[in-house]
Scaffold this motif. Structure first.
Motif, PDB file in Angstrom:
ATOM      1  N   ALA A 119       0.923  -1.255  -0.230  1.00 59.37           N
ATOM      2  CA  ALA A 119      -0.240   0.044  -0.042  1.00 59.37           C
ATOM      3  C   ALA A 119       0.907   1.285   0.096  1.00 59.37           C
ATOM      4  O   ALA A 119       0.446   2.250  -0.314  1.00 59.37           O
ATOM      5  CB  ALA A 119      -0.904  -0.119   1.236  1.00 59.37           C
ATOM      6  N   PHE A 120       2.064   1.086   0.371  1.00 57.18           N
ATOM      7  CA  PHE A 120       2.984   2.406   0.563  1.00 57.18           C
ATOM      8  C   PHE A 120       3.954   2.385  -0.453  1.00 57.18           C
ATOM      9  O   PHE A 120       4.845   3.369  -0.682  1.00 57.18           O
ATOM     10  CB  PHE A 120       3.725   2.129   1.697  1.00 57.18           C
ATOM     11  N   ALA A 121       3.582   1.671  -1.704  1.00 61.13           N
ATOM     12  CA  ALA A 121       4.632   1.585  -2.707  1.00 61.13           C
ATOM     13  C   ALA A 121       4.626   3.019  -3.596  1.00 61.13           C
ATOM     14  O   ALA A 121       3.527   3.521  -3.951  1.00 61.13           O
ATOM     15  CB  ALA A 121       4.412   0.537  -3.751  1.00 61.13           C
ATOM     16  N   SER A 122       5.693   3.682  -3.770  1.00 61.04           N
ATOM     17  CA  SER A 122       6.793   3.368  -3.128  1.00 61.04           C
ATOM     18  C   SER A 122       7.842   4.524  -2.553  1.00 61.04           C
ATOM     19  O   SER A 122       8.564   4.048  -1.633  1.00 61.04           O
ATOM     20  CB  SER A 122       7.907   2.888  -4.637  1.00 61.04           C
ATOM     21  N   LEU A 123       7.555   5.608  -2.824  1.00 58.85           N
ATOM     22  CA  LEU A 123       8.237   6.784  -2.284  1.00 58.85           C
ATOM     23  C   LEU A 123       7.114   7.300  -1.057  1.00 58.85           C
ATOM     24  O   LEU A 123       7.002   8.541  -0.989  1.00 58.85           O
ATOM     25  CB  LEU A 123       8.746   7.882  -3.192  1.00 58.85           C
ATOM     26  N   ASN A 124       7.008   6.639  -0.121  1.00 53.91           N
ATOM     27  CA  ASN A 124       6.337   6.831   1.072  1.00 53.91           C
ATOM     28  C   ASN A 124       7.160   7.711   1.977  1.00 53.91           C
ATOM     29  O   ASN A 124       8.052   7.102   2.606  1.00 53.91           O
ATOM     30  CB  ASN A 124       5.641   5.810   1.836  1.00 53.91           C
ATOM     31  N   LEU A 125       6.638   9.128   2.322  1.00 53.61           N
ATOM     32  CA  LEU A 125       7.423   9.877   3.137  1.00 53.61           C
ATOM     33  C   LEU A 125       6.820   9.871   4.674  1.00 53.61           C
ATOM     34  O   LEU A 125       7.532  10.732   5.295  1.00 53.61           O
ATOM     35  CB  LEU A 125       7.652  10.986   2.462  1.00 53.61           C
ATOM     36  N   GLY A 126       5.766   9.389   4.644  1.00 57.04           N
ATOM     37  CA  GLY A 126       5.027   9.529   6.174  1.00 57.04           C
ATOM     38  C   GLY A 126       5.439   8.385   7.009  1.00 57.04           C
ATOM     39  O   GLY A 126       5.347   7.213   6.677  1.00 57.04           O
ATOM     40  N   ASN A 127       5.905   8.611   8.202  1.00 60.48           N
ATOM     41  CA  ASN A 127       6.192   7.728   9.459  1.00 60.48           C
ATOM     42  C   ASN A 127       5.221   7.511  10.092  1.00 60.48           C
ATOM     43  O   ASN A 127       5.393   6.814  11.404  1.00 60.48           O
ATOM     44  CB  ASN A 127       7.598   8.273   9.789  1.00 60.48           C
ATOM     45  N   HIS A 128       3.887   7.979  10.017  1.00 63.90           N
ATOM     46  CA  HIS A 128       2.957   7.704  10.979  1.00 63.90           C
ATOM     47  C   HIS A 128       1.794   7.086  10.268  1.00 63.90           C
ATOM     48  O   HIS A 128       0.561   6.749  10.931  1.00 63.90           O
ATOM     49  CB  HIS A 128       2.528   9.104  11.232  1.00 63.90           C
ATOM     50  N   VAL A 129       1.912   6.396   8.998  1.00 62.10           N
ATOM     51  CA  VAL A 129       0.939   5.614   8.284  1.00 62.10           C
ATOM     52  C   VAL A 129       0.904   4.119   8.333  1.00 62.10           C
ATOM     53  O   VAL A 129       0.140   3.497   7.779  1.00 62.10           O
ATOM     54  CB  VAL A 129       0.675   6.083   6.900  1.00 62.10           C
ATOM     55  N   GLY A 130       1.849   3.360   9.160  1.00 65.21           N
ATOM     56  CA  GLY A 130       1.993   1.893   9.297  1.00 65.21           C
ATOM     57  C   GLY A 130       3.154   1.500   8.433  1.00 65.21           C
ATOM     58  O   GLY A 130       3.240   0.282   8.444  1.00 65.21           O
ATOM     59  N   ASP A 131       3.977   2.135   7.754  1.00 65.43           N
ATOM     60  CA  ASP A 131       4.846   1.817   6.897  1.00 65.43           C
ATOM     61  C   ASP A 131       6.093   1.182   7.803  1.00 65.43           C
ATOM     62  O   ASP A 131       6.385   1.916   8.786  1.00 65.43           O
ATOM     63  CB  ASP A 131       5.332   2.876   5.986  1.00 65.43           C
ATOM     64  N   GLU A 132       6.994   0.440   7.217  1.00 67.27           N
ATOM     65  CA  GLU A 132       8.295   0.360   8.201  1.00 67.27           C
ATOM     66  C   GLU A 132       9.026   1.364   8.373  1.00 67.27           C
ATOM     67  O   GLU A 132       9.632   2.036   7.195  1.00 67.27           O
ATOM     68  CB  GLU A 132       9.141  -0.979   7.538  1.00 67.27           C
ATOM     69  N   PRO A 133       9.436   1.623   9.523  1.00 66.26           N
ATOM     70  CA  PRO A 133      10.260   2.714   9.678  1.00 66.26           C
ATOM     71  C   PRO A 133      11.654   3.021   8.806  1.00 66.26           C
ATOM     72  O   PRO A 133      11.759   4.134   8.528  1.00 66.26           O
ATOM     73  CB  PRO A 133      10.475   2.781  11.282  1.00 66.26           C
ATOM     74  N   ALA A 134      12.306   1.759   8.876  1.00 69.67           N
ATOM     75  CA  ALA A 134      13.530   1.671   8.102  1.00 69.67           C
ATOM     76  C   ALA A 134      13.261   2.254   6.698  1.00 69.67           C
ATOM     77  O   ALA A 134      14.130   2.941   5.994  1.00 69.67           O
ATOM     78  CB  ALA A 134      14.079   0.305   8.141  1.00 69.67           C
ATOM     79  N   ARG A 135      12.171   1.930   5.915  1.00 73.92           N
ATOM     80  CA  ARG A 135      12.183   2.038   4.487  1.00 73.92           C
ATOM     81  C   ARG A 135      11.617   3.586   4.362  1.00 73.92           C
ATOM     82  O   ARG A 135      12.250   4.366   3.434  1.00 73.92           O
ATOM     83  CB  ARG A 135      10.710   1.194   3.953  1.00 73.92           C
ATOM     84  N   VAL A 136      10.830   3.978   5.588  1.00 71.66           N
ATOM     85  CA  VAL A 136      10.505   5.339   5.409  1.00 71.66           C
ATOM     86  C   VAL A 136      11.763   6.359   5.567  1.00 71.66           C
ATOM     87  O   VAL A 136      12.023   7.295   4.708  1.00 71.66           O
ATOM     88  CB  VAL A 136       9.406   6.045   6.375  1.00 71.66           C
ATOM     89  N   ALA A 137      12.825   5.809   6.487  1.00 73.60           N
ATOM     90  CA  ALA A 137      13.957   6.874   6.456  1.00 73.60           C
ATOM     91  C   ALA A 137      14.555   6.658   5.261  1.00 73.60           C
ATOM     92  O   ALA A 137      15.414   7.647   4.915  1.00 73.60           O
ATOM     93  CB  ALA A 137      14.857   5.999   7.625  1.00 73.60           C
ATOM     94  N   LEU A 138      14.782   5.557   4.801  1.00 69.11           N
ATOM     95  CA  LEU A 138      15.528   5.245   3.281  1.00 69.11           C
ATOM     96  C   LEU A 138      14.822   6.430   2.257  1.00 69.11           C
ATOM     97  O   LEU A 138      15.638   7.064   1.432  1.00 69.11           O
ATOM     98  CB  LEU A 138      15.596   4.017   2.741  1.00 69.11           C
ATOM     99  N   ASN A 139      13.451   6.150   2.133  1.00 75.20           N
ATOM    100  CA  ASN A 139      12.683   7.435   1.419  1.00 75.20           C
ATOM    101  C   ASN A 139      13.128   8.702   1.539  1.00 75.20           C
ATOM    102  O   ASN A 139      13.183   9.427   0.821  1.00 75.20           O
ATOM    103  CB  ASN A 139      11.135   6.813   1.513  1.00 75.20           C
ATOM    104  N   ARG A 140      13.010   8.992   2.813  1.00 76.84           N
ATOM    105  CA  ARG A 140      13.444  10.470   3.219  1.00 76.84           C
ATOM    106  C   ARG A 140      14.733  10.931   2.693  1.00 76.84           C
ATOM    107  O   ARG A 140      14.720  11.927   2.124  1.00 76.84           O
ATOM    108  CB  ARG A 140      13.171  10.546   4.720  1.00 76.84           C
TER     109      ARG A 140
END
Length: 243
Positions: free
Chosen positions: A30-51
């Protein structure tokens, strides 16, 4: 590959701005692929990489100051030492290298600057914040609103944004002209035009230099996250800064 949108507006040369899309990150499902939100249930490590990828691709001069957005009207004034987590739905900066940023996934992001290139702002305007005055609250920080340029970033379009009569009535209570931004939908519902509502509020404050407002996050699923369309989903960013 990370795909970014560069605002098409005549901003001063020292004002830089960018909007992200959903393309070019490492999140999946559901978060594919450049999800920048860390409050929506995505894996924190992936969000950090995206940011980190967003910062690199957009050539941001610093880490964006990520806000804790609550659909309100609070405007934060950012400085070089500002840290993430400030509760506000708009941010202004007068210091070079400070990246004012808001996240959206149907709500309207607005990027503002003055024509002299001395101040910038980013605004998160869902219908509630827009109705309650987040645009007016932000413009209050500019000395001359008539000399402010505004870019309307990707948001849900009128064709896809169904609301109840209470939303329409809330806007009309503030300004009867807001009725022009609503058309009748099905079963007593209305289709609301966030872009037009924002333009009305800006114009009422004396702003005439308004650009953008041509995307639909709901309909353009290949480019954008949409909360209204998908429920659980990612977030895009809209950023502006001085150099």
């Amino acid at each position: 590959m990370t795909r970014l949108l560069l605002p098409d507006w005549p901003a001063p040369a020292n004002v830089h701005a960018v909007c992200s899309t959903r393309l070019g990150g490492c999140s999946t499902g559901a978060f594919a692929s450049l999800n920048l939100g860390n409050h929506v249930g995505d894996e924190p490590a992936r969000v950090a990489l995206n940011r980190s990828q967003y910062q690199l691709a957009a050539a941001l001069p610093a880490v964006p100051v990520w806000l804790n957005q609550v659909h309100g009207t609070v405007v934060a004034t950012l400085a070089v030492n500002s840290t993430a987590g400030i509760t506000a739905d708009a941010a202004i900066s007068r210091e070079p290298g400070v990246v004012a940023t808001v996240m959206t996934a149907d709500c309207l992001p607005l990027l503002l600057c003055d024509v002299t290139g001395t101040q910038v702002a980013a605004v998160h305007a869902g219908w509630r914040g827009l109705c309650d005055g987040v645009i007016e609250a932000t413009l209050a920080h500019f000395k001359r609103p008539a000399e402010v340029q505004v870019y309307l970033g990707p948001a849900i379009s009128q064709a896809a944004f169904e609301v109840g009569s209470e939303v329409r009535e809330a806007f009309i209570k503030h300004d009867p002209a807001a009725a022009q931004a609503f058309i009748c939908g099905k079963a007593g519902k209305y289709q609301a035009d966030l872009y037009q509502l924002a333009r009305q509020r800006l114009a009422a404050c004396g702003v005439s230099q308004i650009y953008g407002g041509s995307y639909c996050t709901y309909q353009q699923s290949e480019l954008f996250f949409s909360y209204r369309r998908d429920g659980q989903t990612g977030r895009m960013a809209s950023s502006i800064w001085l150099v």
